[in-house]
Motif scaffolding. Structure first.
Motif, PDB file in Angstrom:
ATOM      1  N   UNK A   1       0.826  -1.203   0.000  1.00 52.32           N
ATOM      2  CA  UNK A   1       0.000   0.000   0.000  1.00 52.32           C
ATOM      3  C   UNK A   1       0.866   1.261   0.000  1.00 52.32           C
ATOM      4  N   UNK A   2       1.961   1.229   0.754  1.00 51.06           N
ATOM      5  CA  UNK A   2       2.855   2.389   0.787  1.00 51.06           C
ATOM      6  C   UNK A   2       3.492   2.620  -0.580  1.00 51.06           C
ATOM      7  N   UNK A   3       3.912   1.547  -1.229  1.00 52.55           N
ATOM      8  CA  UNK A   3       4.533   1.682  -2.548  1.00 52.55           C
ATOM      9  C   UNK A   3       3.532   2.206  -3.566  1.00 52.55           C
ATOM     10  N   UNK A   4       2.299   1.705  -3.497  1.00 57.47           N
ATOM     11  CA  UNK A   4       1.254   2.196  -4.395  1.00 57.47           C
ATOM     12  C   UNK A   4       0.966   3.674  -4.123  1.00 57.47           C
ATOM     13  N   UNK A   5       0.915   4.047  -2.834  1.00 57.32           N
ATOM     14  CA  UNK A   5       0.681   5.441  -2.485  1.00 57.32           C
ATOM     15  C   UNK A   5       1.789   6.350  -2.982  1.00 57.32           C
ATOM     16  N   UNK A   6       3.025   5.863  -2.940  1.00 58.62           N
ATOM     17  CA  UNK A   6       4.149   6.642  -3.462  1.00 58.62           C
ATOM     18  C   UNK A   6       3.990   6.838  -4.964  1.00 58.62           C
ATOM     19  N   UNK A   7       3.589   5.787  -5.669  1.00 59.39           N
ATOM     20  CA  UNK A   7       3.393   5.888  -7.117  1.00 59.39           C
ATOM     21  C   UNK A   7       2.309   6.914  -7.454  1.00 59.39           C
ATOM     22  N   UNK A   8       1.284   6.991  -6.604  1.00 56.89           N
ATOM     23  CA  UNK A   8       0.192   7.935  -6.823  1.00 56.89           C
ATOM     24  C   UNK A   8       0.535   9.353  -6.361  1.00 56.89           C
TER      25      UNK A   8
END
Length: 230
Positions: free
Chosen positions: A157-164
């Protein structure tokens, strides 16, 4: 296996009498480098992190790759695989933003806080992801399946949030680190535990930096009718 690759796969150093794989140290160095570039919102954060993912995947499968710890942290190993996939998405998204020049300050992404709906989605995904991962990891014999399940879910989730480009992703990382440090210390993964500890402090810095940037790049509010006709 000989040469530089063979050395990387087998080389060890000793801390306090305990053997530590060089590739665990190198993998975490790549992870830290990725975090530093991510803080600066540079596209190269993603491929650098992917190299670290590949190295750490071999570290956390102690039984398969004969690591000194001999513990299989399937959640930790699995997240490296998922990281790789999510990082491809992040690399594509940041590269596209950089190429189109849509970021406010010329970086690869413009930070912003997630909306209320997006935060509810993150919370739901955290609960469901941890609940699903726990029995799977327990059945596989993962060492510490419950914290491992949260680390796996939270990291994705953190990695996805960083991508967003969501500022919130730093908070998720802090929550992951708070669970990861005790787990890794108990398992004897000392470089990774030290990395998590240092990364927790780094995440506070990143949170403040992205928060400030989000405020600086926030569009000015539209003028009221009275201001427009004044």
């Amino acid at each position: 296996m000989t040469g530089a690759l063979g050395w990387l796969l087998t080389a060890e150093v000793h801390f306090g009498g305990s053997p530590v794989l060089v590739r665990e140290i190198v993998g975490n160095v790549f992870g830290l480098g990725s975090a530093l570039l991510g803080l600066r919102r540079l596209v190269w954060a993603w491929p650098l992190g992917m190299i670290g993912n590949a190295l750490l995947f071999t570290v956390f499968l102690g039984g398969a790759f004969a690591t000194p710890q001999a513990h299989d942290l399937y959640g930790q190993a699995g997240r490296q695989v998922f990281f790789f996939g999510v990082s491809l998405y992040g690399w594509w998204r940041w590269s596209r933003t950089r190429r189109l020049g849509t970021a406010a300050d010329g970086a690869a992404v413009t930070p912003r806080w997630a909306t209320g709906t997006e935060r509810l989605g993150l919370l739901a995904a955290a609960v469901v992801g941890t609940a699903v991962a726990y029995p799977v990891l327990a059945a596989l014999g993962s060492w510490g399946p419950l914290p491992d399940a949260w680390i796996l879910t939270g990291s994705l989730l953190a990695t996805y949030g960083m991508a967003r480009g969501w500022v919130d992703f730093w908070l998720i990382w802090i929550a992951v680190d708070a669970v990861g440090v005790p787990l890794l210390l108990r398992g004897g993964f000392y470089p990774s535990a030290a990395m998590y500890l240092g990364y927790g402090a780094f995440c506070v810095w990143g949170l403040v930096s992205w928060w400030r940037t989000s405020r600086a790049t926030r569009p000015a509010p539209a003028p009221t009718y009275a201001e427009a006709v004044a």
